[in-house]
Design an enzyme around this catalytic site. Structure first.
Site, PDB file in Angstrom:
ATOM      1  N   ARG A 173       0.804  -1.338  -0.080  1.00  0.00           N
ATOM      2  CA  ARG A 173       0.030  -0.042  -0.151  1.00  0.00           C
ATOM      3  C   ARG A 173       0.920   1.292   0.033  1.00  0.00           C
ATOM      4  NH1 ARG A 173      -2.117   2.124   4.320  1.00  0.00           N
ATOM      5  NH2 ARG A 173      -2.529   0.176   5.326  1.00  0.00           N
ATOM      6  N   TYR A 212     -18.480  13.647 -15.314  1.00  0.00           N
ATOM      7  CA  TYR A 212     -18.985  11.949 -15.378  1.00  0.00           C
ATOM      8  C   TYR A 212     -19.787  12.018 -13.863  1.00  0.00           C
ATOM      9  CZ  TYR A 212     -18.596   7.289 -13.914  1.00  0.00           C
ATOM     10  OH  TYR A 212     -18.850   5.784 -13.607  1.00  0.00           O
ATOM     11  N   ASP A 265      -9.515  16.160 -15.909  1.00  0.00           N
ATOM     12  CA  ASP A 265      -9.888  14.791 -16.043  1.00  0.00           C
ATOM     13  C   ASP A 265      -9.456  14.539 -17.601  1.00  0.00           C
ATOM     14  OD1 ASP A 265     -10.990  12.414 -16.642  1.00  0.00           O
ATOM     15  OD2 ASP A 265     -12.383  12.494 -14.980  1.00  0.00           O
ATOM     16  N   LYS A 306      -9.976   3.170 -19.168  1.00  0.00           N
ATOM     17  CA  LYS A 306     -10.365   3.441 -20.380  1.00  0.00           C
ATOM     18  C   LYS A 306      -9.404   3.248 -21.435  1.00  0.00           C
ATOM     19  CE  LYS A 306     -14.204   4.065 -18.204  1.00  0.00           C
ATOM     20  NZ  LYS A 306     -14.320   5.138 -17.215  1.00  0.00           N
TER      21      LYS A 306
HETATM   22  N1  LCS Z   1     -13.663  10.218 -15.002  1.00  0.00           N
HETATM   23  C1  LCS Z   1     -14.270  10.110 -16.193  1.00  0.00           C
HETATM   24  C2  LCS Z   1     -14.287  11.031 -17.389  1.00  0.00           C
HETATM   25  C3  LCS Z   1     -14.991   8.797 -16.605  1.00  0.00           C
HETATM   26  O1  LCS Z   1     -15.505   8.859 -17.706  1.00  0.00           O
HETATM   27  C4  LCS Z   1     -15.055   7.807 -15.564  1.00  0.00           C
HETATM   28  C5  LCS Z   1     -15.825   6.613 -15.816  1.00  0.00           C
HETATM   29  C6  LCS Z   1     -14.298   8.101 -14.280  1.00  0.00           C
HETATM   30  C7  LCS Z   1     -13.630   9.509 -14.095  1.00  0.00           C
HETATM   31  C8  LCS Z   1     -14.082   7.304 -13.053  1.00  0.00           C
HETATM   32  O2  LCS Z   1     -13.354   6.267 -13.468  1.00  0.00           O
HETATM   33  P1  LCS Z   1     -13.489   4.650 -12.863  1.00  0.00           P
HETATM   34  O3  LCS Z   1     -13.642   4.764 -11.248  1.00  0.00           O
HETATM   35  O4  LCS Z   1     -14.955   4.125 -13.563  1.00  0.00           O
HETATM   36  O5  LCS Z   1     -12.194   4.248 -13.568  1.00  0.00           O
HETATM   37  N2  LCS Z   1     -16.641   6.841 -16.623  1.00  0.00           N
HETATM   38  C9  LCS Z   1     -17.442   5.751 -16.988  1.00  0.00           C
HETATM   39  C10 LCS Z   1     -18.224   5.773 -18.063  1.00  0.00           C
HETATM   40  O6  LCS Z   1     -18.439   6.741 -18.929  1.00  0.00           O
HETATM   41  N3  LCS Z   1     -18.966   4.731 -18.319  1.00  0.00           N
HETATM   42  O7  LCS Z   1     -18.608   4.088 -17.282  1.00  0.00           O
HETATM   43  C11 LCS Z   1     -17.665   4.250 -16.359  1.00  0.00           C
END
Ligand code: LCS
Length: 394
Positions: A59, A112, A184, A209
């Site tokens: 950690r 998001y 972001d 992603k």
């Molecule tokens: N920031 C953006 C722009 C995102 O699109 C997402 C997830 C996150 C942060 C959070 O990331 P995660 O914790 O899921 O790795 N976006 C998603 C979407 O548009 N569809 O499913 C998840």
């Protein structure tokens, strides 16, 4: 590789790792261990006191994760990188580190859904308030900055509307007030856009992603200045604890090697699909950053290498039409997430942004007829054939 290359395509493969350090292993070894042994009690004491370099507990640091942290820092041109269990673990670690009770955050109009949820939580619990701004001009940004504004937080391209924010302009305003800009960068990836080079301070990725790229890992990354990330590492990373597993870091290192190749293909496919969608009679509007019909294309050409793999479009019709269109698809996948080899399609109003109240959704431009498409790496002919047959059935 001892010296950073001038070329992104080389750095995605080599930065942060030298096979000479690891018995010649070409691939980064996977240190799937929770803890590290000490030769003596005194050595353990020296490590915890910070007097001797070395690992203690995963950690607090892990060699596989460290390679990824160094690689993403190099790719974003930042001083240090940190890895997290998810994009949201990264977003929350940064926002909690930057704020205290009664502070204020200025955000892009459009975030998001779970980032919106986090802001609501922070307001309910700690009275950390926020405003949304389209950030179209410097004065528009300035007018919403308050004495208690702790940071500016933007997505660009914005999920799911694909609107853009001029990062250089926002960074210039933030400097007038001495506050950091957090970006972001999930939708663009560092291949297409590098906010730190444009004067912004902190970059966040949902590495789930494009960085992962294969739909098999949930992860987050942060890049920024050494001092700030040192403090995050010792507080909201170490003590809140949303750290990345070594195996996830290993998968991301593998995914990253092909990021430029994949992204170019995503962009090639998306550019064709945008044209096809635009000429379809059932489609009202198409939103894509580099599209000349989109007023934001001027910002795109300033700060993005290409338009990316994400498209959103509005149907002529209702929510029921949007849902029917998805149901008519034969091989394209109905799923949230994005940036994978498979083309993914989703309905933001009822999926990724369902947690956002309707009024705020409308302010963001998320209508019930809006559909978001993550264009995959399949042949564009097959992608279009499936989309067209589903649209034709409406
Ligand atoms: N920031 C953006 C722009 C995102 O699109 C997402 C997830 C996150 C942060 C959070 O990331 P995660 O914790 O899921 O790795 N976006 C998603 C979407 O548009 N569809 O499913 C998840």
């Amino acid at each position: 590789m001892s010296k950073k290359s001038a070329h992104f395509e080389t750095n995605v493969i080599h930065e942060g790792y030298d096979s000479k350090d690891m018995l010649g292993s070409l691939a980064t070894p996977l240190f799937q261990t929770s803890t590290f042994t000490f030769d003596t009690a005194e050595q353990g004491e020296a490590r915890f006191a910070g007097e001797e370099a070395g690992y203690m507990y995963s950690r607090l640091g892990n060699p596989t994760v460290k390679v990824l942290e160094e690689r993403i820092a190099a790719l974003e041109n930042g001083e240090r990188g940190l890895a997290f269990a998810s994009g949201m673990a990264a977003v929350s670690a940064v926002l909690i580190a930057l704020t205290k009770a009664n502070d204020h955050i200025l955000c892009s109009t459009g975030l998001y859904g779970c980032t919106f949820g986090l802001l609501t939580l922070m307001e309910d619990k700690y009275n950390i308030t926020h405003d949304f701004s389209a950030m179209g001009t410097k004065d528009e940004v300035r007018s919403l900055i308050k004495p208690e504004t702790a940071c500016i937080y933007v997505e660009t391209p914005i999920n799911p509307t694909m609107k853009l924010i001029d990062l250089e302009m926002v960074a210039e305003v933030a400097k007038e007030f001495g506050i950091p800009v957090v970006v972001d960068n999930t939708f663009a990836s560092p291949y297409l856009q590098r906010p730190i080079e444009l004067g912004c301070d902190i970059v966040i990725h949902s590495a789930t992603k494009y960085i992962g790229g294969h739909g098999d890992v949930v992860a987050g990354l942060v890049v920024g200045k050494q001092d700030f990330l040192d403090s995050v590492a010792m507080t909201t990373q170490k003590d809140v604890g949303g750290i990345m597993s070594p195996f996830d870091a290993w998968l991301l290192l593998r995914g990253l090697k092909t990021l430029p190749v994949r992204l170019d293909r995503h962009c090639d496919n998306a550019e064709i699909i945008v044209d096809k969608l635009r000429s379809h009679p059932k489609v009202e509007n198409v939103y894509y950053p580099s599209d000349k019909a989109n007023p934001d294309h001027v910002i795109c050409s300033k700060q993005m290498k290409r338009g990316g793999g994400m498209i959103s479009f509005e149907l002529k019709g209702t929510k029921a039409d949007a849902q029917q269109m998805l149901n008519h698809l034969s091989f394209l996948k109905i799923a949230v997430s994005l940036g994978d080899a498979e083309t993914l399609i989703q309905h933001p109003a009822t999926m990724t942004h369902a947690v956002v109240p309707k009024e705020s959704r409308e302010e963001m431009g998320i209508t019930d007829q809006l559909i978001r498409l993550s264009v995959g790496l399949e042949s564009w002919e097959d992608i279009w054939e499936d989309l067209a047959q589903a649209l034709n059935k409406l």
